[in-house]
Design an enzyme around this catalytic site. Structure first.
Site, short mmCIF file in Angstrom:
data_model
loop_
_atom_site.label_atom_id
_atom_site.label_comp_id
_atom_site.label_asym_id
_atom_site.label_seq_id
_atom_site.Cartn_x
_atom_site.Cartn_y
_atom_site.Cartn_z
N HIS A 98 10.87 0.79 8.75
CA HIS A 98 9.98 1.14 7.64
C HIS A 98 10.45 2.46 7.00
O HIS A 98 10.94 3.35 7.70
CB HIS A 98 8.53 1.28 8.15
N GLU A 170 10.60 -2.99 0.24
CA GLU A 170 9.55 -2.00 -0.04
C GLU A 170 10.16 -0.81 -0.76
O GLU A 170 10.65 0.12 -0.11
CB GLU A 170 8.90 -1.53 1.28
P1 13P Z 1 0.88 0.60 0.53
O1 13P Z 1 0.41 -0.84 0.41
O2 13P Z 1 -0.20 1.54 1.00
O3 13P Z 1 1.58 1.04 -0.71
O4 13P Z 1 1.98 0.61 1.71
C1 13P Z 1 2.98 -0.34 1.71
C2 13P Z 1 3.70 -0.25 3.01
O5 13P Z 1 4.35 0.74 3.31
C3 13P Z 1 3.60 -1.40 3.91
O6 13P Z 1 4.49 -1.29 4.97
#
Ligand code: 13P
Length: 253
Positions: A98, A170
């Site tokens: 992540h 992401e």
């Molecule tokens: P948010 O949905 O709070 O933007 O976070 C996304 C995330 O990092 C999921 O792993």
């Protein structure tokens, strides 16, 4: 169509009691929908709340995962948790790489690869996260970053290992900012990741791998993402902390 994954990354929120309470509210919301038949639903609490989540999810189709593991099976690694331990606690999934782990805990692509291999050995399904930072996005380096992260963190898997992972795109600039990528931007990034997968693992493997979008996904924007065939689900942070909100997101799968 690939089976979608709707996943909740709770980050450092919710102790065990709050976890139990969440499931008491969330499970009845799912009972009235056919989403569990259509997609995989996975919740990622903190390691300490995994056992409470496993108990609370029993008898439902919700799976539980951890947010991180260390790659060694055991040893003198103060503060760490192994894949085997997570699996023994009842988790079946794990998030690897992540961006918050990369940013705050110095996780490299090499570590991502080792953690993914270790997760697979422990019988966990990894979701490997990739994504560019704001300055990289602004300077048009998204493709370069994704290619590099794929090469360093994913390409070293065997074909068999690759068939068991999912990937989450992401973009860091979209995480927790309320500024989600557009479905179009996300789908483009997914196509690029899929083409890297094609080059390394072949067309069949590339078509099969599930790629999720994460970054400011909310009940009111999820449908746009789900209209894109390229987007095989979502990894949701903030909006997954409220059971009503996450149930709405799951309902869009
Ligand atoms: P948010 O949905 O709070 O933007 O976070 C996304 C995330 O990092 C999921 O792993």
């Amino acid at each position: 169509m690939r089976r979608r994954i709707m996943a909740a990354n709770w980050k450092m929120y919710k102790n065990a009691a709050q976890t139990t309470n969440y499931f008491e509210q969330f499970k009845p919301l799912l009972a009235n929908s056919n989403s569990p038949a259509r997609c995989d639903i996975v919740i990622f609490p903190t390691s300490l709340s995994v056992p409470a989540a496993v108990v609370a999810a029993a008898g439902s189709s919700i799976s539980i995962g951890g947010q991180n593991i260390y790659w060694e099976r055991k040893g003198a690694f103060t503060g760490e948790v192994s894949g085997e331990m997570l699996h023994a606690a009842g988790a079946t999934w794990v998030i690897v790489g992540h961006s918050e782990r990369r940013q705050y805990f110095g996780e490299t692509d090499g570590a991502v690869l080792k953690k993914t291999q270790s997760a697979l050995e422990a019988g966990l399904n990894p979701i490997i996260c990739v994504g560019e930072r704001l300055e990289e996005h602004k300077s048009g380096k998204t493709a370069e970053v994704l290619v590099r992260q794929f090469a360093g963190g994913i390409a070293g898997l065997t074909e068999e290992q690759f068939s068991k992972v999912a990937i989450a795109y992401e973009p860091v600039w979209a995480i927790g900012t309320g500024q989600s990528a557009t479905p179009h931007i996300a789908a483009d990034a997914h196509r690029l990741i899929r083409s890297e997968a094609d080059k390394r693992f072949g067309q069949e493997a590339a078509q099969a791998v599930r790629i999720l979008y994460g970054g400011s996904v909310k009940p009111d924007n999820i449908e746009g993402f789900m209209r894109q065939d390229e987007i095989d689900g979502s990894l949701v942070g903030g909006a997954s902390l409220d059971p009503q909100s996450f149930a709405k997101i799951v309902g869009a799968a």
